[in-house]
Design a protein around this motif. Sequence first.
Motif, short mmCIF file in Angstrom:
data_model
loop_
_atom_site.label_atom_id
_atom_site.label_comp_id
_atom_site.label_asym_id
_atom_site.label_seq_id
_atom_site.Cartn_x
_atom_site.Cartn_y
_atom_site.Cartn_z
N ALA A 89 -9.84 -3.10 -6.26
CA ALA A 89 -8.85 -4.03 -6.81
C ALA A 89 -7.69 -3.27 -7.43
N LEU A 92 -5.22 -2.17 -4.92
CA LEU A 92 -4.52 -3.18 -4.12
C LEU A 92 -3.72 -4.19 -4.92
N TYR A 93 -3.99 -4.32 -6.22
CA TYR A 93 -3.35 -5.36 -7.02
C TYR A 93 -2.59 -4.75 -8.19
N TRP A 137 4.32 -9.60 -3.18
CA TRP A 137 3.02 -9.61 -2.53
C TRP A 137 3.20 -9.24 -1.07
N TYR A 204 -3.62 -11.15 -10.01
CA TYR A 204 -3.85 -11.71 -8.68
C TYR A 204 -2.78 -12.75 -8.33
N GLY A 221 -11.20 -8.43 1.32
CA GLY A 221 -9.95 -7.87 1.79
C GLY A 221 -9.56 -8.49 3.12
N HIS A 225 -5.31 -12.66 2.42
CA HIS A 225 -5.32 -12.56 0.96
C HIS A 225 -4.26 -11.53 0.55
N THR A 227 -1.90 -8.85 -1.18
CA THR A 227 -2.07 -7.81 -2.17
C THR A 227 -0.68 -7.28 -2.53
N LEU A 232 -2.40 -1.42 1.95
CA LEU A 232 -2.93 -2.76 2.20
C LEU A 232 -4.16 -2.61 3.09
#
Length: 580
Positions: A89, A92-93, A137, A204, A221, A225, A227, A232
Amino acid sequence: MRARLPVAAAALLLALGATSGCLGGPGPARTARTPDPAPPAPAAVTGDVRPADRAAVRDGGVLRWAVDAVPATLNVYQPAATADSALLAHALYPALFRPDAHGEWTPDEDYLTAAEATPPGQLPQVVTYHLAPRAVWSDGTPISAADFVAQRAALSGLDPAYRAVRPAGYEAIDSIVQGADPHEVKVTFRQPYGEWRALFGPLYPAAETATAAAFGRPLPGGTAHPTAGPFLVSGYDPAAGRATLVRNPHWWGEPAKADRIDFLATPAERRGAELAEGRLDLAPLTTAVDHADGDAAEAVRRAAALPGTTLHRAAGTGLAQLTLNAAREPLTDPALRRALARAVDRRHAAEAALTPLGLPAAPLGHHLLTGGQAGYRDNADALGTADPGRMLDAAGWRRPADGGTRVRDGRPLALTLLVPAGSATLRRAADAVAADLGTAGAAVRVSQAPPDAFVREHLATGDFDLALFSWPASPGPAGEQRPVYAKPRPGPDGTPAPGSNYARAGTEEIDRLFDRAAAEPDPAARRALLQEADVRIWQLGHSVPLFQRPELVAVREGLTGAGVWGFTRPQLRDIGWSAG
């Protein structure tokens, strides 16, 4: 009660490793208790990372990274989240602030150009975030106030439909609105919250958190969705044990050095062979060494000798400590708990646990901070300097003439010390503690519980006298550590509900100190309140901090920016292969 950290509690408690494996032998024998040295050596500083100089790292290449499992969810606020959920996480975030090596929050300029709070004492407290204008995003949607609003709704506890593991701080938020432009977010707090920098990391997209139904679904993943990071997801298969990250072509910051990162589910016992055969480039080895057959020092030697790799080892951010069950006779007596705490030689436990791993035997003296954090100091003097034998005498536990086990009112001072099965490190420390307490006249038997039962069937139910395990430290101890020391409150049936306070000892004063620290905007004043809270925890005989959890990570030669991170998080965009 607020959840302590957004990762499954059992995984955190057993961070030293507690799956099946052979146990190490007892710690060094002691014939008499030696008082703690004065002053004790400082606790170890966390982390051991080969710095990443981007200019010296070539573009391209693949990094193969061992994990326990490809997690079913990347939402770290769901009960099913694991440590691997958090690792991926944070790759990716967004996280608006990142902890540095000392646990201090620093802004992440990829997501945040500035952030300011109203001056101390001015109410209500308002924090204004200025988001990086190019931050979007992966589906092209700008990061905005809507994402903040949805996450606050999910984690504030106002809507019970959200089944969330709630980190501290979100319940203090009153409202969130867009500011002067779409890149400005204003967060108003209903009560001051000094550790506001710990919030919204990871953040998120609103689509994943805006409703209880969306929040409750596993977050795997995949392109469905969104990120927002330098990488990615291009492949995500928990069943096959493989997650693949590739460069994000829409990334607005410094480009990632590696072309691809493969996270590969690899059992601990297989990692050494996979490294030796060139199939892994980075692998945590703490559990493999902790559970290895035979001598721990030999297991470390084998790990350090793996061809083409460097073994990084350091004290981590877990706080190994001895918990005393204040709800169980005879430990309901604070005087007895303090005497037993005084009888524990923390250096002896640290030597038994850490010396075989090649780490300094640095005893820990603080319940809330590691040796690398600002404000750390050894507060064990709060127990006083009296001989533990005299303290036990004063508590009514008399030693017979033959020097055997102490007795009070015909009852021997016999206790059981519980450890999670499989961890040789914890077992060595437990044997050292048992020897110290035996020297003082307490008969202590070390017992093991299976990892899946250690928390659920023993800590949570109170079925133990003494227990040795590890809590994770936090860059935000005022908010995150409070549940571990909060005074148990009556539950639905009228009996005290301990929550995360497995010692079942607490006071209104300690609770107030934590609350004041959480609301204090000045870092120095906040640390002063935490010092006072730690002193009171020592004096309560709640638990005895022993040492910082060891961490060992093998890294392929030529790979920079990797190792034992401590409080810092892997900066994946900078990790890569040396150009030299």
